[in-house]
Design a protein around this motif. Structure first.
Motif, PDB file in Angstrom:
ATOM      1  N   GLY A 187       0.823  -1.202   0.000  1.00 45.03           N
ATOM      2  CA  GLY A 187       0.000   0.000   0.000  1.00 45.03           C
ATOM      3  C   GLY A 187       0.854   1.247   0.000  1.00 45.03           C
ATOM      4  N   HIS A 188       0.445   2.252   0.781  1.00 44.90           N
ATOM      5  CA  HIS A 188       1.130   3.552   0.727  1.00 44.90           C
ATOM      6  C   HIS A 188       1.358   4.241   2.059  1.00 44.90           C
ATOM      7  N   GLU A 189       0.531   3.921   3.057  1.00 41.29           N
ATOM      8  CA  GLU A 189       0.650   4.640   4.330  1.00 41.29           C
ATOM      9  C   GLU A 189       1.384   3.719   5.318  1.00 41.29           C
ATOM     10  N   CYS A 212       4.926  -2.164  -3.405  1.00 44.02           N
ATOM     11  CA  CYS A 212       4.530  -0.798  -3.782  1.00 44.02           C
ATOM     12  C   CYS A 212       5.157   0.252  -2.851  1.00 44.02           C
ATOM     13  N   CYS A 213       4.420   1.322  -2.570  1.00 45.70           N
ATOM     14  CA  CYS A 213       5.063   2.453  -1.907  1.00 45.70           C
ATOM     15  C   CYS A 213       5.280   2.256  -0.403  1.00 45.70           C
ATOM     16  N   THR A 214       4.395   1.524   0.272  1.00 46.40           N
ATOM     17  CA  THR A 214       4.692   1.181   1.668  1.00 46.40           C
ATOM     18  C   THR A 214       6.012   0.412   1.697  1.00 46.40           C
ATOM     19  N   GLN A 250      -4.476   2.198  -1.441  1.00 46.84           N
ATOM     20  CA  GLN A 250      -4.028   2.565  -2.801  1.00 46.84           C
ATOM     21  C   GLN A 250      -3.213   1.478  -3.512  1.00 46.84           C
ATOM     22  N   CYS A 251      -3.579   1.291  -4.778  1.00 48.02           N
ATOM     23  CA  CYS A 251      -2.854   0.412  -5.706  1.00 48.02           C
ATOM     24  C   CYS A 251      -2.883  -1.067  -5.310  1.00 48.02           C
ATOM     25  N   ILE A 252      -3.887  -1.440  -4.530  1.00 46.36           N
ATOM     26  CA  ILE A 252      -4.050  -2.850  -4.163  1.00 46.36           C
ATOM     27  C   ILE A 252      -5.053  -3.431  -5.170  1.00 46.36           C
ATOM     28  N   GLY A 381       8.878   5.398  -6.756  1.00 45.90           N
ATOM     29  CA  GLY A 381       7.710   4.592  -7.131  1.00 45.90           C
ATOM     30  C   GLY A 381       8.024   3.335  -7.930  1.00 45.90           C
ATOM     31  N   CYS A 382       7.041   2.885  -8.702  1.00 47.85           N
ATOM     32  CA  CYS A 382       7.148   1.593  -9.395  1.00 47.85           C
ATOM     33  C   CYS A 382       8.195   1.595 -10.498  1.00 47.85           C
ATOM     34  N   VAL A 383       8.383   2.732 -11.157  1.00 51.03           N
ATOM     35  CA  VAL A 383       9.408   2.770 -12.199  1.00 51.03           C
ATOM     36  C   VAL A 383      10.797   2.633 -11.560  1.00 51.03           C
ATOM     37  N   SER A 403       9.209   6.399  -2.081  1.00 53.25           N
ATOM     38  CA  SER A 403       7.840   6.164  -2.532  1.00 53.25           C
ATOM     39  C   SER A 403       7.355   7.333  -3.389  1.00 53.25           C
ATOM     40  N   CYS A 404       6.112   7.244  -3.865  1.00 52.70           N
ATOM     41  CA  CYS A 404       5.610   8.321  -4.732  1.00 52.70           C
ATOM     42  C   CYS A 404       5.382   9.633  -3.980  1.00 52.70           C
ATOM     43  N   VAL A 405       4.975   9.582  -2.701  1.00 56.97           N
ATOM     44  CA  VAL A 405       4.863  10.878  -2.004  1.00 56.97           C
ATOM     45  C   VAL A 405       6.244  11.516  -1.849  1.00 56.97           C
TER      46      VAL A 405
HETATM   47  O1  BF8 Z   1       2.040   5.705  -5.520  1.00 56.15           O
HETATM   48  S1  BF8 Z   1       3.873   4.251  -8.935  1.00 56.15           S
HETATM   49  S2  BF8 Z   1       1.190   2.043  -9.384  1.00 56.15           S
HETATM   50  S3  BF8 Z   1       2.369   2.049  -6.228  1.00 56.15           S
HETATM   51  S4  BF8 Z   1       0.634   5.178  -8.117  1.00 56.15           S
HETATM   52 FE1  BF8 Z   1       0.714   2.940  -7.508  1.00 56.15          FE
HETATM   53 FE2  BF8 Z   1       1.783   4.102  -9.597  1.00 56.15          FE
HETATM   54 FE3  BF8 Z   1       3.030   2.245  -8.335  1.00 56.15          FE
HETATM   55 FE4  BF8 Z   1       2.738   3.967  -5.272  1.00 56.15          FE
HETATM   56 NI1  BF8 Z   1       2.715   5.638  -7.316  1.00 56.15          NI
END
Ligand code: BF8
Length: 508
Positions: A187-189, A212-214, A250-252, A381-383, A403-405
Protein backbone atom coordinates in the motif's frame (compact mmCIF):
# COMPACT_ATOMS: atom_id res chain seq x y z
CA UNK A 1 -11.22 -23.73 -4.93
CA UNK A 2 -11.71 -20.28 -6.49
CA UNK A 3 -10.39 -19.72 -10.00
CA UNK A 4 -8.52 -16.54 -10.67
CA UNK A 5 -6.33 -14.95 -13.31
CA UNK A 6 -3.23 -12.79 -13.24
CA UNK A 7 -3.00 -9.34 -14.81
CA UNK A 8 -1.14 -10.68 -17.87
CA UNK A 9 -4.32 -12.61 -18.78
CA UNK A 10 -6.75 -9.79 -17.98
CA UNK A 11 -4.78 -7.40 -20.18
CA UNK A 12 -6.47 -9.04 -23.16
CA UNK A 13 -9.38 -6.73 -22.37
CA UNK A 14 -8.81 -3.86 -24.80
CA UNK A 15 -9.07 -0.32 -23.38
CA UNK A 16 -12.13 1.62 -24.58
CA UNK A 17 -10.75 3.80 -27.41
CA UNK A 18 -13.22 6.60 -26.69
CA UNK A 19 -12.66 6.79 -22.96
CA UNK A 20 -8.90 6.54 -23.53
CA UNK A 21 -8.96 9.88 -25.35
CA UNK A 22 -11.23 11.42 -22.72
CA UNK A 23 -14.09 11.76 -25.23
CA UNK A 24 -16.70 9.97 -23.11
CA UNK A 25 -18.79 12.14 -20.78
CA UNK A 26 -20.60 10.30 -17.97
CA UNK A 27 -21.38 13.37 -15.88
CA UNK A 28 -25.17 13.17 -16.34
CA UNK A 29 -27.86 10.67 -17.23
CA UNK A 30 -28.69 12.09 -20.66
CA UNK A 31 -25.47 10.37 -21.72
CA UNK A 32 -22.99 8.81 -21.63
CA UNK A 33 -22.08 10.96 -24.65
CA UNK A 34 -19.27 9.93 -26.97
CA UNK A 35 -17.92 12.99 -28.74
CA UNK A 36 -15.64 11.93 -31.55
CA UNK A 37 -15.17 15.18 -33.46
CA UNK A 38 -14.52 18.80 -32.61
CA UNK A 39 -17.86 19.76 -34.20
CA UNK A 40 -19.99 17.34 -32.17
CA UNK A 41 -21.56 18.25 -28.83
CA UNK A 42 -22.94 16.26 -25.95
CA UNK A 43 -26.70 16.31 -25.30
CA UNK A 44 -26.21 19.25 -22.89
CA UNK A 45 -24.11 21.10 -25.48
CA UNK A 46 -20.69 20.32 -23.99
CA UNK A 47 -17.88 20.48 -26.52
CA UNK A 48 -15.16 17.89 -26.92
CA UNK A 49 -12.66 20.24 -25.26
CA UNK A 50 -14.91 20.75 -22.27
CA UNK A 51 -15.49 17.04 -21.87
CA UNK A 52 -11.77 16.27 -22.06
CA UNK A 53 -10.90 19.08 -19.62
CA UNK A 54 -13.54 17.97 -17.09
CA UNK A 55 -12.39 14.36 -17.32
CA UNK A 56 -8.78 15.39 -16.68
CA UNK A 57 -9.78 17.56 -13.72
CA UNK A 58 -11.75 14.70 -12.16
CA UNK A 59 -8.72 12.46 -12.65
CA UNK A 60 -6.42 15.00 -10.99
CA UNK A 61 -8.93 15.46 -8.15
CA UNK A 62 -8.84 11.69 -7.54
CA UNK A 63 -5.07 11.66 -7.37
CA UNK A 64 -4.86 14.75 -5.19
CA UNK A 65 -7.43 13.35 -2.77
CA UNK A 66 -5.36 10.17 -2.35
CA UNK A 67 -2.19 12.08 -1.42
CA UNK A 68 -4.04 14.57 0.80
CA UNK A 69 -5.85 11.72 2.52
CA UNK A 70 -2.46 10.07 3.14
CA UNK A 71 -1.08 13.13 4.95
CA UNK A 72 -4.39 13.62 6.80
CA UNK A 73 -4.24 10.03 8.09
CA UNK A 74 -0.68 10.66 9.24
CA UNK A 75 -1.73 13.82 11.11
CA UNK A 76 -4.50 11.88 12.85
CA UNK A 77 -2.15 9.02 13.70
CA UNK A 78 0.35 11.46 15.18
CA UNK A 79 -2.34 13.54 16.88
CA UNK A 80 -1.11 16.66 15.14
CA UNK A 81 -2.74 19.75 13.64
CA UNK A 82 -2.33 21.03 10.09
CA UNK A 83 0.70 23.32 9.91
CA UNK A 84 -0.03 27.00 9.30
CA UNK A 85 0.88 28.73 6.00
CA UNK A 86 2.39 25.50 4.75
CA UNK A 87 2.67 26.32 1.05
CA UNK A 88 4.07 29.76 1.81
CA UNK A 89 6.80 28.17 3.92
CA UNK A 90 7.73 25.44 1.44
CA UNK A 91 7.40 26.94 -2.04
CA UNK A 92 10.03 29.12 -3.70
CA UNK A 93 9.07 32.74 -2.94
CA UNK A 94 8.72 33.83 -6.59
CA UNK A 95 6.36 30.92 -7.29
CA UNK A 96 4.26 31.58 -4.22
CA UNK A 97 3.85 35.14 -5.45
CA UNK A 98 2.84 33.98 -8.92
CA UNK A 99 0.31 31.46 -7.61
CA UNK A 100 -1.04 34.02 -5.18
CA UNK A 101 -1.56 36.50 -8.03
CA UNK A 102 -3.36 33.83 -10.00
CA UNK A 103 -5.54 33.05 -6.97
CA UNK A 104 -4.74 29.35 -7.02
CA UNK A 105 -3.50 28.58 -3.52
CA UNK A 106 -5.59 27.62 -0.52
CA UNK A 107 -4.93 30.04 2.34
CA UNK A 108 -6.84 28.52 5.21
CA UNK A 109 -6.02 25.19 6.77
CA UNK A 110 -8.30 22.44 5.43
CA UNK A 111 -9.34 24.65 2.51
CA UNK A 112 -7.52 22.27 0.17
CA UNK A 113 -10.15 19.60 0.80
CA UNK A 114 -12.78 22.16 -0.18
CA UNK A 115 -10.86 22.78 -3.42
CA UNK A 116 -10.89 19.07 -4.26
CA UNK A 117 -14.63 19.04 -3.64
CA UNK A 118 -15.15 22.26 -5.64
CA UNK A 119 -13.35 20.62 -8.59
CA UNK A 120 -15.98 17.90 -8.58
CA UNK A 121 -18.68 20.55 -8.26
CA UNK A 122 -17.49 22.73 -11.12
CA UNK A 123 -17.13 19.72 -13.42
CA UNK A 124 -20.69 18.48 -12.88
CA UNK A 125 -23.14 19.15 -15.71
CA UNK A 126 -23.86 22.81 -16.30
CA UNK A 127 -21.34 24.57 -14.06
CA UNK A 128 -17.97 25.54 -15.60
CA UNK A 129 -17.82 25.39 -19.39
CA UNK A 130 -14.48 27.14 -19.94
CA UNK A 131 -11.89 24.45 -20.62
CA UNK A 132 -9.01 26.88 -20.06
CA UNK A 133 -10.29 27.77 -16.62
CA UNK A 134 -10.73 24.06 -15.86
CA UNK A 135 -7.08 23.52 -16.76
CA UNK A 136 -6.15 26.23 -14.26
CA UNK A 137 -8.01 24.23 -11.63
CA UNK A 138 -5.84 21.26 -12.58
CA UNK A 139 -2.80 23.41 -11.78
CA UNK A 140 -4.37 24.46 -8.48
CA UNK A 141 -4.94 20.84 -7.53
CA UNK A 142 -1.41 20.05 -8.65
CA UNK A 143 -0.07 22.57 -6.11
CA UNK A 144 -2.33 21.08 -3.43
CA UNK A 145 -1.21 17.56 -4.36
CA UNK A 146 2.41 18.63 -4.07
CA UNK A 147 2.30 20.48 -0.77
CA UNK A 148 -0.69 19.23 1.24
CA UNK A 149 -0.19 15.73 -0.15
CA UNK A 150 3.36 14.73 -0.98
CA UNK A 151 5.43 17.33 0.91
CA UNK A 152 3.42 17.05 4.10
CA UNK A 153 3.29 13.24 4.03
CA UNK A 154 7.04 12.99 3.42
CA UNK A 155 7.83 15.51 6.15
CA UNK A 156 5.60 13.81 8.73
CA UNK A 157 7.03 10.39 7.91
CA UNK A 158 10.60 11.72 8.18
CA UNK A 159 9.80 13.31 11.55
CA UNK A 160 8.14 10.24 13.01
CA UNK A 161 10.06 7.37 11.41
CA UNK A 162 13.40 9.05 10.72
CA UNK A 163 15.05 10.36 7.60
CA UNK A 164 15.95 7.76 4.97
CA UNK A 165 19.53 6.46 4.93
CA UNK A 166 21.81 5.64 2.00
CA UNK A 167 22.27 1.89 2.23
CA UNK A 168 22.33 -1.30 0.24
CA UNK A 169 18.98 -3.00 -0.16
CA UNK A 170 17.39 -5.93 -1.96
CA UNK A 171 14.58 -6.05 -4.46
CA UNK A 172 12.47 -8.48 -6.49
CA UNK A 173 10.29 -11.54 -5.93
CA UNK A 174 13.34 -13.55 -4.91
CA UNK A 175 13.29 -11.75 -1.54
CA UNK A 176 10.61 -14.22 -0.43
CA UNK A 177 12.04 -17.07 1.59
CA UNK A 178 10.47 -20.56 1.23
CA UNK A 179 11.98 -21.67 4.55
CA UNK A 180 10.53 -18.82 6.58
CA UNK A 181 7.11 -17.42 7.42
CA UNK A 182 6.53 -14.69 4.84
CA UNK A 183 4.58 -11.52 5.57
CA UNK A 184 4.11 -8.77 2.96
CA UNK A 185 3.05 -5.18 3.64
CA UNK A 186 1.42 -3.46 0.69
CA UNK A 187 0.00 0.00 0.00
CA UNK A 188 1.13 3.55 0.73
CA UNK A 189 0.65 4.64 4.33
CA UNK A 190 3.51 3.04 6.26
CA UNK A 191 2.35 3.54 9.87
CA UNK A 192 1.52 -0.08 10.65
CA UNK A 193 4.41 -1.37 8.53
CA UNK A 194 6.82 0.68 10.66
CA UNK A 195 5.56 -1.03 13.82
CA UNK A 196 5.74 -4.45 12.16
CA UNK A 197 9.37 -3.79 11.24
CA UNK A 198 10.16 -3.37 14.96
CA UNK A 199 8.03 -6.31 16.07
CA UNK A 200 9.43 -8.90 13.64
CA UNK A 201 12.92 -8.30 15.01
CA UNK A 202 11.83 -10.56 17.90
CA UNK A 203 10.98 -13.38 15.45
CA UNK A 204 13.89 -14.93 13.57
CA UNK A 205 11.55 -17.26 11.66
CA UNK A 206 9.74 -14.36 9.94
CA UNK A 207 10.66 -12.75 6.63
CA UNK A 208 9.01 -9.35 6.11
CA UNK A 209 8.86 -7.93 2.58
CA UNK A 210 7.31 -4.81 1.09
CA UNK A 211 5.18 -4.11 -1.98
CA UNK A 212 4.53 -0.80 -3.78
CA UNK A 213 5.06 2.45 -1.91
CA UNK A 214 4.69 1.18 1.67
CA UNK A 215 7.43 -1.23 0.59
CA UNK A 216 9.63 1.56 -0.82
CA UNK A 217 9.19 3.50 2.38
CA UNK A 218 10.40 0.74 4.72
CA UNK A 219 13.12 -0.22 2.24
CA UNK A 220 14.54 3.31 2.32
CA UNK A 221 14.42 3.54 6.10
CA UNK A 222 15.05 -0.01 7.32
CA UNK A 223 16.40 -2.08 4.42
CA UNK A 224 13.29 -4.26 4.37
CA UNK A 225 13.44 -6.07 0.98
CA UNK A 226 11.05 -4.80 -1.68
CA UNK A 227 9.44 -7.89 -3.24
CA UNK A 228 7.26 -6.22 -5.84
CA UNK A 229 5.92 -3.14 -7.49
CA UNK A 230 2.30 -2.77 -8.61
CA UNK A 231 2.71 -5.16 -11.52
CA UNK A 232 4.26 -7.98 -9.51
CA UNK A 233 1.94 -7.81 -6.49
CA UNK A 234 -0.16 -10.79 -7.60
CA UNK A 235 2.95 -12.90 -8.15
CA UNK A 236 3.93 -12.42 -4.51
CA UNK A 237 0.73 -14.28 -3.55
CA UNK A 238 1.01 -16.70 -6.47
CA UNK A 239 4.36 -17.99 -5.19
CA UNK A 240 2.26 -20.02 -2.75
CA UNK A 241 4.58 -19.15 0.13
CA UNK A 242 3.12 -15.86 1.32
CA UNK A 243 1.42 -16.47 4.65
CA UNK A 244 -0.04 -13.01 5.31
CA UNK A 245 -0.57 -9.97 3.13
CA UNK A 246 -1.30 -6.77 5.06
CA UNK A 247 -2.65 -3.89 3.03
CA UNK A 248 -3.26 -0.25 3.88
CA UNK A 249 -4.45 1.94 0.95
CA UNK A 250 -4.03 2.56 -2.80
CA UNK A 251 -2.85 0.41 -5.71
CA UNK A 252 -4.05 -2.85 -4.16
CA UNK A 253 -5.50 -4.86 -7.05
CA UNK A 254 -9.02 -6.09 -6.28
CA UNK A 255 -7.91 -9.46 -7.67
CA UNK A 256 -5.74 -9.95 -4.57
CA UNK A 257 -8.74 -11.10 -2.53
CA UNK A 258 -9.52 -14.15 -4.74
CA UNK A 259 -5.84 -14.90 -5.22
CA UNK A 260 -5.26 -15.01 -1.48
CA UNK A 261 -8.10 -17.53 -1.16
CA UNK A 262 -6.49 -19.71 -3.85
CA UNK A 263 -3.04 -19.67 -2.31
CA UNK A 264 -3.79 -19.99 1.45
CA UNK A 265 -2.65 -16.38 2.10
CA UNK A 266 -4.48 -14.50 4.88
CA UNK A 267 -5.40 -11.04 3.64
CA UNK A 268 -5.60 -8.32 6.31
CA UNK A 269 -6.90 -4.79 5.77
CA UNK A 270 -6.10 -2.02 8.26
CA UNK A 271 -7.52 1.18 6.80
CA UNK A 272 -11.21 2.08 7.18
CA UNK A 273 -11.34 3.26 3.58
CA UNK A 274 -9.85 0.15 2.04
CA UNK A 275 -12.27 -2.65 2.80
CA UNK A 276 -11.87 -5.84 0.74
CA UNK A 277 -14.25 -8.82 0.63
CA UNK A 278 -13.06 -11.91 2.49
CA UNK A 279 -10.25 -10.01 4.19
CA UNK A 280 -9.84 -9.81 7.94
CA UNK A 281 -10.22 -6.18 8.93
CA UNK A 282 -8.11 -4.96 11.85
CA UNK A 283 -8.79 -1.27 12.17
CA UNK A 284 -5.68 0.80 12.85
CA UNK A 285 -6.11 4.39 13.98
CA UNK A 286 -3.37 4.97 16.53
CA UNK A 287 0.09 3.76 17.44
CA UNK A 288 -1.43 1.78 20.29
CA UNK A 289 -3.71 -0.04 17.79
CA UNK A 290 -0.74 -0.62 15.50
CA UNK A 291 1.30 -2.33 18.24
CA UNK A 292 -1.52 -4.74 19.07
CA UNK A 293 -2.33 -5.42 15.42
CA UNK A 294 1.34 -6.13 14.60
CA UNK A 295 1.41 -8.86 17.26
CA UNK A 296 -1.88 -10.29 15.97
CA UNK A 297 -0.55 -10.37 12.40
CA UNK A 298 2.54 -12.28 13.49
CA UNK A 299 0.38 -14.80 15.35
CA UNK A 300 -1.87 -15.31 12.30
CA UNK A 301 1.14 -15.72 9.97
CA UNK A 302 2.73 -18.33 12.24
CA UNK A 303 -0.48 -20.34 12.39
CA UNK A 304 -1.08 -20.07 8.66
CA UNK A 305 2.27 -21.43 7.42
CA UNK A 306 1.06 -25.01 7.89
CA UNK A 307 -1.76 -24.34 5.39
CA UNK A 308 0.59 -23.77 2.44
CA UNK A 309 -0.43 -25.95 -0.51
CA UNK A 310 2.74 -25.83 -2.57
CA UNK A 311 5.30 -23.39 -3.89
CA UNK A 312 4.17 -22.57 -7.41
CA UNK A 313 6.81 -20.09 -8.61
CA UNK A 314 10.47 -21.05 -8.51
CA UNK A 315 12.60 -18.53 -6.64
CA UNK A 316 15.96 -19.73 -7.89
CA UNK A 317 17.58 -16.35 -8.52
CA UNK A 318 19.13 -13.90 -6.12
CA UNK A 319 17.38 -10.59 -5.39
CA UNK A 320 18.87 -7.54 -7.13
CA UNK A 321 21.20 -5.47 -5.00
CA UNK A 322 20.41 -1.78 -4.99
CA UNK A 323 21.47 1.43 -3.28
CA UNK A 324 18.52 3.24 -1.70
CA UNK A 325 17.71 5.92 0.85
CA UNK A 326 18.59 9.11 -1.02
CA UNK A 327 16.86 12.30 0.03
CA UNK A 328 17.06 16.08 -0.35
CA UNK A 329 19.56 16.32 2.54
CA UNK A 330 21.97 13.49 1.78
CA UNK A 331 22.27 14.25 -1.94
CA UNK A 332 24.90 16.92 -2.44
CA UNK A 333 22.85 19.56 -4.25
CA UNK A 334 25.74 22.05 -4.26
CA UNK A 335 27.85 19.52 -6.14
CA UNK A 336 25.02 18.84 -8.59
CA UNK A 337 24.58 22.57 -9.15
CA UNK A 338 28.29 22.89 -9.92
CA UNK A 339 28.18 19.93 -12.29
CA UNK A 340 25.38 21.62 -14.18
CA UNK A 341 27.22 24.93 -14.18
CA UNK A 342 30.47 23.34 -15.38
CA UNK A 343 28.59 21.26 -17.94
CA UNK A 344 29.83 17.99 -16.41
CA UNK A 345 26.23 16.79 -16.66
CA UNK A 346 23.63 17.99 -19.12
CA UNK A 347 20.82 18.04 -16.60
CA UNK A 348 18.59 16.04 -14.26
CA UNK A 349 15.58 13.90 -15.16
CA UNK A 350 13.07 12.85 -12.52
CA UNK A 351 11.69 9.54 -13.80
CA UNK A 352 8.58 8.89 -11.78
CA UNK A 353 5.31 7.00 -11.56
CA UNK A 354 3.96 3.62 -12.45
CA UNK A 355 4.78 0.79 -14.83
CA UNK A 356 1.78 0.51 -17.11
CA UNK A 357 1.67 -2.99 -18.62
CA UNK A 358 0.21 -1.53 -21.82
CA UNK A 359 3.58 0.13 -22.52
CA UNK A 360 6.87 -1.41 -23.51
CA UNK A 361 8.59 -1.20 -20.16
CA UNK A 362 11.99 -2.45 -21.32
CA UNK A 363 12.22 0.13 -24.10
CA UNK A 364 11.60 2.95 -21.65
CA UNK A 365 14.14 1.60 -19.18
CA UNK A 366 16.73 1.34 -21.97
CA UNK A 367 16.19 4.94 -23.01
CA UNK A 368 16.86 6.25 -19.50
CA UNK A 369 19.88 3.94 -19.31
CA UNK A 370 21.27 5.69 -22.40
CA UNK A 371 20.29 9.13 -21.10
CA UNK A 372 22.04 8.45 -17.79
CA UNK A 373 25.40 8.88 -19.57
CA UNK A 374 24.67 12.61 -19.75
CA UNK A 375 21.91 13.12 -17.19
CA UNK A 376 21.42 12.28 -13.53
CA UNK A 377 18.27 10.21 -13.01
CA UNK A 378 16.23 10.71 -9.83
CA UNK A 379 13.53 8.11 -9.38
CA UNK A 380 10.66 7.00 -7.13
CA UNK A 381 7.71 4.59 -7.13
CA UNK A 382 7.15 1.59 -9.40
CA UNK A 383 9.41 2.77 -12.20
CA UNK A 384 12.20 2.96 -9.61
CA UNK A 385 11.62 -0.74 -8.90
CA UNK A 386 12.01 -1.46 -12.61
CA UNK A 387 15.40 0.31 -12.63
CA UNK A 388 16.37 -1.89 -9.69
CA UNK A 389 15.35 -5.04 -11.56
CA UNK A 390 17.74 -3.92 -14.30
CA UNK A 391 20.59 -3.33 -11.81
CA UNK A 392 20.65 0.41 -12.49
CA UNK A 393 20.09 1.69 -8.93
CA UNK A 394 23.77 2.27 -8.25
CA UNK A 395 23.67 5.63 -6.46
CA UNK A 396 26.02 7.05 -9.09
CA UNK A 397 23.80 8.01 -12.03
CA UNK A 398 20.48 6.65 -10.74
CA UNK A 399 19.27 7.83 -7.33
CA UNK A 400 16.30 6.12 -5.66
CA UNK A 401 14.35 8.58 -3.52
CA UNK A 402 11.61 6.30 -2.19
CA UNK A 403 7.84 6.16 -2.53
CA UNK A 404 5.61 8.32 -4.73
CA UNK A 405 4.86 10.88 -2.00
CA UNK A 406 8.64 11.23 -1.84
CA UNK A 407 8.47 12.99 -5.21
CA UNK A 408 8.54 16.03 -2.95
CA UNK A 409 12.23 15.16 -2.47
CA UNK A 410 12.79 15.63 -6.22
CA UNK A 411 11.00 19.00 -6.04
CA UNK A 412 13.14 19.97 -3.06
CA UNK A 413 16.36 18.95 -4.83
CA UNK A 414 15.37 21.07 -7.85
CA UNK A 415 14.56 23.97 -5.52
CA UNK A 416 17.91 23.72 -3.72
CA UNK A 417 19.90 23.55 -6.97
CA UNK A 418 18.07 26.59 -8.30
CA UNK A 419 18.92 28.47 -5.07
CA UNK A 420 22.62 27.51 -5.36
CA UNK A 421 22.69 28.79 -8.94
CA UNK A 422 20.47 31.78 -8.13
CA UNK A 423 18.13 30.90 -10.98
CA UNK A 424 14.47 30.11 -11.30
CA UNK A 425 13.72 26.37 -11.47
CA UNK A 426 12.33 26.78 -14.95
CA UNK A 427 15.68 28.11 -16.26
CA UNK A 428 17.53 24.93 -15.37
CA UNK A 429 17.87 21.69 -17.36
CA UNK A 430 15.30 19.67 -15.44
CA UNK A 431 12.65 17.35 -16.83
CA UNK A 432 10.00 15.19 -15.19
CA UNK A 433 9.22 12.07 -17.16
CA UNK A 434 6.34 9.77 -16.25
CA UNK A 435 6.62 7.22 -19.04
CA UNK A 436 4.09 4.62 -17.92
CA UNK A 437 1.34 6.21 -15.81
CA UNK A 438 -1.50 4.07 -14.48
CA UNK A 439 -3.11 5.97 -11.64
CA UNK A 440 -4.83 9.32 -11.15
CA UNK A 441 -2.04 10.11 -8.70
CA UNK A 442 0.57 10.09 -11.47
CA UNK A 443 -1.35 12.73 -13.38
CA UNK A 444 -1.80 14.92 -10.29
CA UNK A 445 1.96 14.71 -9.67
CA UNK A 446 2.57 15.84 -13.26
CA UNK A 447 0.47 18.96 -12.71
CA UNK A 448 2.41 19.67 -9.50
CA UNK A 449 5.76 19.64 -11.28
CA UNK A 450 4.35 21.76 -14.12
CA UNK A 451 3.27 24.33 -11.52
CA UNK A 452 6.94 24.55 -10.46
CA UNK A 453 7.92 25.53 -14.00
CA UNK A 454 9.28 22.13 -15.01
CA UNK A 455 8.33 20.47 -18.31
CA UNK A 456 6.49 17.21 -17.74
CA UNK A 457 6.49 14.27 -20.13
CA UNK A 458 3.93 11.47 -20.14
CA UNK A 459 4.59 8.33 -22.16
CA UNK A 460 1.02 7.02 -22.18
CA UNK A 461 -2.08 8.90 -23.23
CA UNK A 462 -4.10 10.28 -20.35
CA UNK A 463 -6.91 11.85 -22.37
CA UNK A 464 -4.70 14.27 -24.29
CA UNK A 465 -5.00 13.06 -27.84
CA UNK A 466 -2.78 14.77 -30.36
CA UNK A 467 -5.26 17.22 -31.90
CA UNK A 468 -7.40 18.48 -29.02
CA UNK A 469 -7.35 22.11 -27.90
CA UNK A 470 -6.66 20.87 -24.39
CA UNK A 471 -3.44 19.26 -25.64
CA UNK A 472 -2.51 22.50 -27.35
CA UNK A 473 -3.23 24.39 -24.12
CA UNK A 474 -1.01 22.10 -22.06
CA UNK A 475 1.80 22.12 -24.62
CA UNK A 476 1.74 25.82 -25.44
CA UNK A 477 -0.57 28.13 -23.49
CA UNK A 478 0.48 26.83 -20.07
CA UNK A 479 3.90 28.38 -20.73
CA UNK A 480 2.50 31.91 -20.61
CA UNK A 481 1.87 31.75 -16.91
CA UNK A 482 3.76 28.74 -15.58
CA UNK A 483 6.74 28.61 -17.99
CA UNK A 484 6.25 24.88 -18.40
CA UNK A 485 4.45 22.40 -20.59
CA UNK A 486 2.82 19.02 -20.17
CA UNK A 487 3.31 16.87 -23.25
CA UNK A 488 2.85 13.36 -24.53
CA UNK A 489 5.43 11.26 -26.30
CA UNK A 490 4.50 7.63 -26.47
CA UNK A 491 7.69 6.53 -28.17
CA UNK A 492 10.88 6.10 -26.09
CA UNK A 493 13.19 6.68 -29.07
CA UNK A 494 11.34 9.79 -30.08
CA UNK A 495 11.70 11.23 -26.55
CA UNK A 496 15.40 10.38 -26.68
CA UNK A 497 15.79 12.17 -30.01
CA UNK A 498 13.92 15.23 -28.79
CA UNK A 499 16.26 15.49 -25.82
CA UNK A 500 19.32 15.00 -28.03
CA UNK A 501 18.13 17.60 -30.50
CA UNK A 502 17.53 19.97 -27.57
CA UNK A 503 13.85 20.31 -28.44
CA UNK A 504 13.15 19.68 -24.77
CA UNK A 505 15.39 19.75 -21.69
CA UNK A 506 17.26 22.81 -22.86
CA UNK A 507 20.93 22.85 -21.88
CA UNK A 508 22.10 25.30 -19.24
O1 BF8 B 1 2.04 5.71 -5.52
S1 BF8 B 1 3.87 4.25 -8.94
S2 BF8 B 1 1.19 2.04 -9.38
S3 BF8 B 1 2.37 2.05 -6.23
S4 BF8 B 1 0.63 5.18 -8.12
FE1 BF8 B 1 0.71 2.94 -7.51
FE2 BF8 B 1 1.78 4.10 -9.60
FE3 BF8 B 1 3.03 2.25 -8.34
FE4 BF8 B 1 2.74 3.97 -5.27
NI1 BF8 B 1 2.72 5.64 -7.32
Amino acid sequence: MKQTTLISERLKLEPCPIGKDGFCCKNCLMGPCRILTKEQQGVCGASQDLIVARNILRFVAGGTSAHCSHSYHLLNYLNKEYPKNYIEKKAPKYLYKLWDNLGIIPKIRFEHFKDISESLHLSTMGVNSDYKDIMKWCMKLGIIDGYYGMYLATELEDEKFGKTKIQEGKLNLFCLNPKKINIAVHGHEPMLAEILVKEIKKHKDINLVGICCTGSSILSRHKIPLAANFLLQENVVATGILDVMVVDTQCIMPSISDLCECYHTKLITTNELARIPNALHLSMKSEKDAKEIAKEIIKIAKENKKNRIKQTIKLNKKPNKIIVGFNEDNINTKELANKIKNKEIKGIIGVIGCTNPRTNINDWINVYKHLSKDYIILTTGCVGFEFGKNDLLDGKRFFHLGSCVNNSRIAEIFKKISEHLEKEITDLPFLISCPMPITEKSIAIGFFFASLGIDVHFGYNFMISSDSNVTHFLENTLKNEFKSKIFLDLNPNSLYNKINKKLILYPY
